[in-house]
Write a protein that holds these residues in place. Structure first.
Motif, PDB file in Angstrom:
ATOM      1  N   PRO A  17      13.203 -35.998  66.915  1.00 30.52           N
ATOM      2  CA  PRO A  17      11.968 -36.723  67.241  1.00 30.52           C
ATOM      3  C   PRO A  17      11.795 -37.937  66.338  1.00 30.52           C
ATOM      4  O   PRO A  17      12.192 -37.934  65.171  1.00 30.52           O
ATOM      5  CB  PRO A  17      10.867 -35.684  67.006  1.00 30.52           C
ATOM      6  N   VAL A  18      11.173 -38.981  66.896  1.00 27.49           N
ATOM      7  CA  VAL A  18      10.930 -40.228  66.183  1.00 27.49           C
ATOM      8  C   VAL A  18       9.424 -40.473  66.149  1.00 27.49           C
ATOM      9  O   VAL A  18       8.733 -40.304  67.156  1.00 27.49           O
ATOM     10  CB  VAL A  18      11.641 -41.410  66.866  1.00 27.49           C
ATOM     11  N   VAL A  19       8.933 -40.871  64.985  1.00 27.87           N
ATOM     12  CA  VAL A  19       7.522 -41.194  64.864  1.00 27.87           C
ATOM     13  C   VAL A  19       7.364 -42.669  64.540  1.00 27.87           C
ATOM     14  O   VAL A  19       8.247 -43.296  63.934  1.00 27.87           O
ATOM     15  CB  VAL A  19       6.809 -40.356  63.778  1.00 27.87           C
ATOM     16  N   MET A  20       6.255 -43.233  64.979  1.00 29.05           N
ATOM     17  CA  MET A  20       5.870 -44.589  64.615  1.00 29.05           C
ATOM     18  C   MET A  20       4.828 -44.485  63.508  1.00 29.05           C
ATOM     19  O   MET A  20       3.868 -43.724  63.607  1.00 29.05           O
ATOM     20  CB  MET A  20       5.302 -45.302  65.839  1.00 29.05           C
ATOM     21  N   VAL A  21       5.031 -45.244  62.425  1.00 28.39           N
ATOM     22  CA  VAL A  21       4.096 -45.282  61.299  1.00 28.39           C
ATOM     23  C   VAL A  21       3.561 -46.704  61.202  1.00 28.39           C
ATOM     24  O   VAL A  21       4.323 -47.645  60.978  1.00 28.39           O
ATOM     25  CB  VAL A  21       4.768 -44.868  59.973  1.00 28.39           C
ATOM     26  N   LYS A  22       2.248 -46.872  61.379  1.00 33.40           N
ATOM     27  CA  LYS A  22       1.612 -48.193  61.350  1.00 33.40           C
ATOM     28  C   LYS A  22       0.612 -48.241  60.209  1.00 33.40           C
ATOM     29  O   LYS A  22      -0.442 -47.615  60.257  1.00 33.40           O
ATOM     30  CB  LYS A  22       0.901 -48.462  62.686  1.00 33.40           C
ATOM     31  N   GLN A  23       0.967 -48.963  59.135  1.00 31.59           N
ATOM     32  CA  GLN A  23       0.075 -49.147  57.996  1.00 31.59           C
ATOM     33  C   GLN A  23      -0.833 -50.345  58.241  1.00 31.59           C
ATOM     34  O   GLN A  23      -0.506 -51.228  59.031  1.00 31.59           O
ATOM     35  CB  GLN A  23       0.887 -49.360  56.722  1.00 31.59           C
ATOM     36  N   LEU A  63      -1.762 -45.069  60.711  1.00 30.84           N
ATOM     37  CA  LEU A  63      -1.646 -44.330  61.965  1.00 30.84           C
ATOM     38  C   LEU A  63      -0.217 -43.819  62.129  1.00 30.84           C
ATOM     39  O   LEU A  63       0.746 -44.542  61.874  1.00 30.84           O
ATOM     40  CB  LEU A  63      -2.013 -45.240  63.136  1.00 30.84           C
ATOM     41  N   ILE A  64      -0.083 -42.575  62.555  1.00 36.38           N
ATOM     42  CA  ILE A  64       1.216 -41.967  62.837  1.00 36.38           C
ATOM     43  C   ILE A  64       1.168 -41.392  64.238  1.00 36.38           C
ATOM     44  O   ILE A  64       0.206 -40.709  64.602  1.00 36.38           O
ATOM     45  CB  ILE A  64       1.553 -40.852  61.830  1.00 36.38           C
ATOM     46  N   ALA A  65       2.192 -41.655  65.035  1.00 30.96           N
ATOM     47  CA  ALA A  65       2.231 -41.130  66.401  1.00 30.96           C
ATOM     48  C   ALA A  65       3.677 -40.931  66.819  1.00 30.96           C
ATOM     49  O   ALA A  65       4.592 -41.586  66.312  1.00 30.96           O
ATOM     50  CB  ALA A  65       1.528 -42.078  67.372  1.00 30.96           C
ATOM     51  N   LEU A  66       3.876 -40.007  67.742  1.00 26.24           N
ATOM     52  CA  LEU A  66       5.204 -39.856  68.327  1.00 26.24           C
ATOM     53  C   LEU A  66       5.569 -41.148  69.047  1.00 26.24           C
ATOM     54  O   LEU A  66       4.755 -41.694  69.804  1.00 26.24           O
ATOM     55  CB  LEU A  66       5.240 -38.687  69.308  1.00 26.24           C
ATOM     56  N   ALA A  67       6.773 -41.633  68.815  1.00 21.04           N
ATOM     57  CA  ALA A  67       7.205 -42.853  69.490  1.00 21.04           C
ATOM     58  C   ALA A  67       7.649 -42.570  70.912  1.00 21.04           C
ATOM     59  O   ALA A  67       7.921 -43.498  71.663  1.00 21.04           O
ATOM     60  CB  ALA A  67       8.337 -43.510  68.707  1.00 21.04           C
ATOM     61  N   VAL A  68       7.698 -41.288  71.299  1.00 22.79           N
ATOM     62  CA  VAL A  68       8.199 -40.880  72.609  1.00 22.79           C
ATOM     63  C   VAL A  68       9.421 -41.740  72.895  1.00 22.79           C
ATOM     64  O   VAL A  68       9.506 -42.467  73.874  1.00 22.79           O
ATOM     65  CB  VAL A  68       7.150 -41.058  73.726  1.00 22.79           C
ATOM     66  N   GLU A  69      10.338 -41.623  71.991  1.00 25.17           N
ATOM     67  CA  GLU A  69      11.324 -42.651  71.784  1.00 25.17           C
ATOM     68  C   GLU A  69      12.486 -42.513  72.738  1.00 25.17           C
ATOM     69  O   GLU A  69      13.576 -42.068  72.405  1.00 25.17           O
ATOM     70  CB  GLU A  69      11.756 -42.539  70.339  1.00 25.17           C
ATOM     71  N   THR A  70      12.238 -42.810  74.006  1.00 23.34           N
ATOM     72  CA  THR A  70      13.370 -43.026  74.869  1.00 23.34           C
ATOM     73  C   THR A  70      14.122 -44.194  74.270  1.00 23.34           C
ATOM     74  O   THR A  70      13.525 -45.113  73.733  1.00 23.34           O
ATOM     75  CB  THR A  70      12.937 -43.370  76.302  1.00 23.34           C
ATOM     76  N   THR A  71      15.437 -44.168  74.324  1.00 24.44           N
ATOM     77  CA  THR A  71      16.229 -45.237  73.734  1.00 24.44           C
ATOM     78  C   THR A  71      17.045 -45.914  74.818  1.00 24.44           C
ATOM     79  O   THR A  71      17.256 -45.377  75.897  1.00 24.44           O
ATOM     80  CB  THR A  71      17.171 -44.682  72.654  1.00 24.44           C
ATOM     81  N   ARG A  72      17.498 -47.128  74.516  1.00 26.39           N
ATOM     82  CA  ARG A  72      18.236 -47.876  75.513  1.00 26.39           C
ATOM     83  C   ARG A  72      19.394 -48.594  74.847  1.00 26.39           C
ATOM     84  O   ARG A  72      19.285 -49.041  73.704  1.00 26.39           O
ATOM     85  CB  ARG A  72      17.319 -48.881  76.203  1.00 26.39           C
ATOM     86  N   PRO A  73      20.521 -48.728  75.542  1.00 26.26           N
ATOM     87  CA  PRO A  73      21.665 -49.391  74.939  1.00 26.26           C
ATOM     88  C   PRO A  73      21.472 -50.896  74.910  1.00 26.26           C
ATOM     89  O   PRO A  73      20.906 -51.488  75.816  1.00 26.26           O
ATOM     90  CB  PRO A  73      22.817 -48.999  75.877  1.00 26.26           C
ATOM     91  N   ASP A  74      21.941 -51.509  73.818  1.00 25.25           N
ATOM     92  CA  ASP A  74      21.938 -52.963  73.717  1.00 25.25           C
ATOM     93  C   ASP A  74      22.977 -53.509  74.687  1.00 25.25           C
ATOM     94  O   ASP A  74      24.112 -53.033  74.751  1.00 25.25           O
ATOM     95  CB  ASP A  74      22.269 -53.374  72.279  1.00 25.25           C
TER      96      ASP A  74
END
Length: 320
Positions: free
Chosen positions: A10-16, A96-107
């Motif tokens: 899982p990946v989280v987004m951290v926004k200070q 703020l901390i939230a799940l990034a619901v981190e679907t990823t995509r290829p460059d």
């Protein structure tokens, strides 16, 4: 053809506050705080060891580490470890901390997997001050003698993040100090009290609606004069004014009217003083204060429609 790959961890987004979000893949337990063996937060509202994120069965468990100001999951203070679900936010201080619901995509060029963009809600200084007051609940003596029915004022600098980035740290600190000095000088003149200051945002209380309105009119006028003498330091502030009962309970100050005042301020434009209909009723009786056309608005989280009035402050010669 572009596909989507779900990250194995899982990946989280951290926004200070006033910083770009960062993304952290949680492979093992990680601590967050100002001085911890993990992710360091530049957030004065956070404790040294504030919160831990623990991966468990593909999910994230959030555990408060005995922080002073608490960890809030979905707006509720944590009293035990709890799972972080998609669409739910964790707040630690101003972070703020939230799940990034981190679907990823290829460059498309390198083939490397990169995170898909995640929208980050922007919190205004007014919202930050209001949230801090509601959660930390300052001691009642901090509002001086202004208990019971008081007039509450929120203000912040329009587009402060963009201005700080454009001006650079040194100039921005000069601008912020001048802004704060102008507010505090007029606050003392009109008998108001500073409840909270968060960055460029202020929460103030006054013993009367007229004093609050006149004070903020003079603040706006002083800012215009300061900008004329120092064009590179020109800023505009947004102001909201509302009168209501402040609840004081066991040394704490809180209540619905604090939130209403903050919501009114968030509707204001730079250089505007918006007042609630109750403040308009109280202050317009003499006929010496001029207001613009009323606006019917909705206030986030508050039922019903509300009417607000913009004060015409440019040529106002304020008297008590």
């Amino acid at each position: 053809m572009e596909g989507h790959v779900v990250a194995s961890h899982p990946v989280v987004m951290v926004k200070q506050p006033d910083r770009k979000p960062i993304y952290v893949q949680v492979r093992e337990k990680i601590e967050l705080g100002r001085e911890c063996d993990g992710l360091l937060l530049d957030d004065p509202q956070c404790s040294r060891r504030h919160v831990a994120l623990i991966p468990r069965d593909g999910a994230i468990v959030v555990e408060d580490l005995g922080s002073t100001n608490g960890t809030f999951l979905g707006g509720t203070r944590l009293t035990a470890a709890a799972e972080l679900s998609a669409g739910t936010e964790v707040r630690v201080g101003g972070t703020l901390i939230a799940l990034a619901v981190e679907t990823t995509r290829p460059d498309t060029q390198s083939g490397a997997v990169r995170p898909a963009p995640v929208s980050v809600p922007r919190e205004t200084s007014i919202e930050m001050v209001a949230r801090t007051v509601e959660k930390q609940r300052p001691d009642a003596p901090s509002i001086g003698q202004h208990e019971g029915t008081v007039t509450i004022v929120f203000s912040d600098i329009e587009s402060s993040t963009e201005a700080a980035t454009r001006l650079g740290d040194t100039t921005w600190i000069t601008v912020l100090n001048a802004h704060n000095t102008i507010i505090r000088r007029n606050l003392a003149r009109w008998g108001g009290h500073e409840v909270k200051n968060q960055g460029d945002g202020f929460m103030l209380t006054f013993p009367s609606a007229r004093r609050a309105v006149c004070c903020m009119a003079e603040v706006q006028q002083d800012l215009v004069r300061h900008a004329a003498a120092n064009p590179e330091q020109a800023v505009r502030i947004r102001v909201g004014v509302h009168t209501g009962e402040v609840i004081v309970d066991d040394g704490d100050i809180f209540g619905k009217h604090v939130i209403i005042a903050a919501r009114v301020a968030n509707l204001a434009q730079g250089g505007e003083i918006l007042v609630s209909s109750l403040v308009w009723d109280i202050t317009s009786a003499r006929g010496d204060l001029e207001y613009g056309e009323p606006r019917s608005v909705t206030l986030k989280g508050i039922e019903g429609s509300w009417t607000v009035y913009p004060l015409i402050w440019e040529n106002l010669e304020a008297t008590v």
